[in-house]
Design a protein around this motif. Sequence first.
Motif, mmCIF file in Angstrom:
data_model
loop_
_atom_site.group_PDB
_atom_site.id
_atom_site.type_symbol
_atom_site.label_atom_id
_atom_site.label_comp_id
_atom_site.label_asym_id
_atom_site.label_seq_id
_atom_site.Cartn_x
_atom_site.Cartn_y
_atom_site.Cartn_z
ATOM 1 N N UNK A 4 0.772 -1.163 -0.058
ATOM 2 C CA UNK A 4 0.052 0.088 0.138
ATOM 3 C C UNK A 4 0.922 1.348 0.061
ATOM 4 N N UNK A 5 0.372 2.279 -0.515
ATOM 5 C CA UNK A 5 1.030 3.586 -0.435
ATOM 6 C C UNK A 5 0.482 4.356 0.384
ATOM 7 N N UNK A 21 -2.706 7.788 8.807
ATOM 8 C CA UNK A 21 -2.127 7.478 7.527
ATOM 9 C C UNK A 21 -3.206 6.896 6.715
ATOM 10 N N UNK A 22 -3.436 7.247 5.569
ATOM 11 C CA UNK A 22 -4.528 6.619 4.488
ATOM 12 C C UNK A 22 -3.957 6.094 3.456
ATOM 13 N N UNK A 23 -4.359 4.802 2.920
ATOM 14 C CA UNK A 23 -4.025 4.416 1.491
ATOM 15 C C UNK A 23 -5.220 3.671 0.902
ATOM 16 N N UNK A 24 -5.347 3.834 -0.370
ATOM 17 C CA UNK A 24 -6.333 3.093 -1.165
ATOM 18 C C UNK A 24 -5.635 1.637 -1.575
ATOM 19 N N UNK A 25 -6.541 0.630 -1.137
ATOM 20 C CA UNK A 25 -6.256 -0.690 -1.369
ATOM 21 C C UNK A 25 -6.848 -1.366 -2.830
ATOM 22 N N UNK A 26 -6.071 -2.247 -3.247
ATOM 23 C CA UNK A 26 -6.494 -2.796 -4.471
ATOM 24 C C UNK A 26 -8.181 -3.357 -4.431
ATOM 25 N N UNK A 30 -10.515 1.651 1.824
ATOM 26 C CA UNK A 30 -9.683 2.629 2.177
ATOM 27 C C UNK A 30 -8.847 2.098 3.326
ATOM 28 N N UNK A 31 -7.547 1.937 3.654
ATOM 29 C CA UNK A 31 -6.936 1.577 4.733
ATOM 30 C C UNK A 31 -6.472 2.873 5.616
ATOM 31 N N UNK A 32 -6.752 2.632 7.114
ATOM 32 C CA UNK A 32 -6.058 3.646 7.981
ATOM 33 C C UNK A 32 -5.311 3.056 9.066
ATOM 34 N N UNK A 33 -4.361 3.773 9.516
ATOM 35 C CA UNK A 33 -3.666 3.651 10.529
ATOM 36 C C UNK A 33 -2.842 4.518 11.078
ATOM 37 N N UNK A 34 -2.552 4.305 12.470
ATOM 38 C CA UNK A 34 -1.849 5.596 13.057
ATOM 39 C C UNK A 34 -0.711 5.261 13.278
ATOM 40 N N UNK A 36 1.544 5.541 15.879
ATOM 41 C CA UNK A 36 1.978 4.675 16.971
ATOM 42 C C UNK A 36 1.590 3.370 17.081
ATOM 43 N N UNK A 37 0.622 2.845 16.203
ATOM 44 C CA UNK A 37 0.400 1.367 16.076
ATOM 45 C C UNK A 37 0.259 1.053 14.714
ATOM 46 N N UNK A 38 1.432 1.011 13.646
ATOM 47 C CA UNK A 38 1.424 0.777 12.328
ATOM 48 C C UNK A 38 0.917 -0.550 12.167
ATOM 49 N N UNK A 39 0.999 -1.541 12.834
ATOM 50 C CA UNK A 39 0.666 -2.803 12.666
ATOM 51 C C UNK A 39 -1.022 -3.194 12.836
ATOM 52 N N UNK A 40 -1.630 -2.146 13.251
ATOM 53 C CA UNK A 40 -2.918 -2.302 13.283
ATOM 54 C C UNK A 40 -3.545 -1.359 12.290
ATOM 55 N N UNK A 41 -4.272 -1.999 11.378
ATOM 56 C CA UNK A 41 -4.764 -1.336 10.012
ATOM 57 C C UNK A 41 -6.378 -1.499 10.029
ATOM 58 N N UNK A 42 -7.264 -0.446 9.883
ATOM 59 C CA UNK A 42 -8.407 -0.589 9.678
ATOM 60 C C UNK A 42 -8.748 -0.445 8.229
ATOM 61 N N UNK A 43 -10.167 -1.118 7.610
ATOM 62 C CA UNK A 43 -10.337 -0.796 6.185
ATOM 63 C C UNK A 43 -11.833 -0.415 6.100
ATOM 64 N N UNK A 44 -12.224 0.484 5.268
ATOM 65 C CA UNK A 44 -13.400 0.948 5.176
ATOM 66 C C UNK A 44 -13.774 1.067 3.761
ATOM 67 N N UNK A 45 -15.021 1.048 3.373
ATOM 68 C CA UNK A 45 -15.580 1.392 2.001
ATOM 69 C C UNK A 45 -15.317 2.932 1.777
ATOM 70 N N UNK A 46 -15.477 3.526 0.811
ATOM 71 C CA UNK A 46 -15.362 4.883 0.636
ATOM 72 C C UNK A 46 -16.862 5.552 1.200
#
Length: 60
Positions: A4-5, A21-26, A30-34, A36-46
């Motif tokens: 992810x970019x 941080x936000x990133x579009x996924x294939x 849309x992926x989101x992370x903080x 301080x916890x970069x290994x935890x990623x949330x995914x949401x539809x636009x």
Amino acid sequence: MSELHWQKSSYSGGPEGNCLYVAPAPDKTIRLRESDTPDVTLAATPEGLTALLRHLKSRG
């Protein structure tokens, strides 16, 4: 999974260094992370993320 970019939110920063941080996924989510916890990623539809942000702004 492809790499992810991540892009730092324009509202992030400051002396604490807490960043969102936000990133579009294939899969079109849309992926989101903080920072301080970069290994935890949330995914949401636009649409879901838009609805959440509108709700939070309305409570304001």
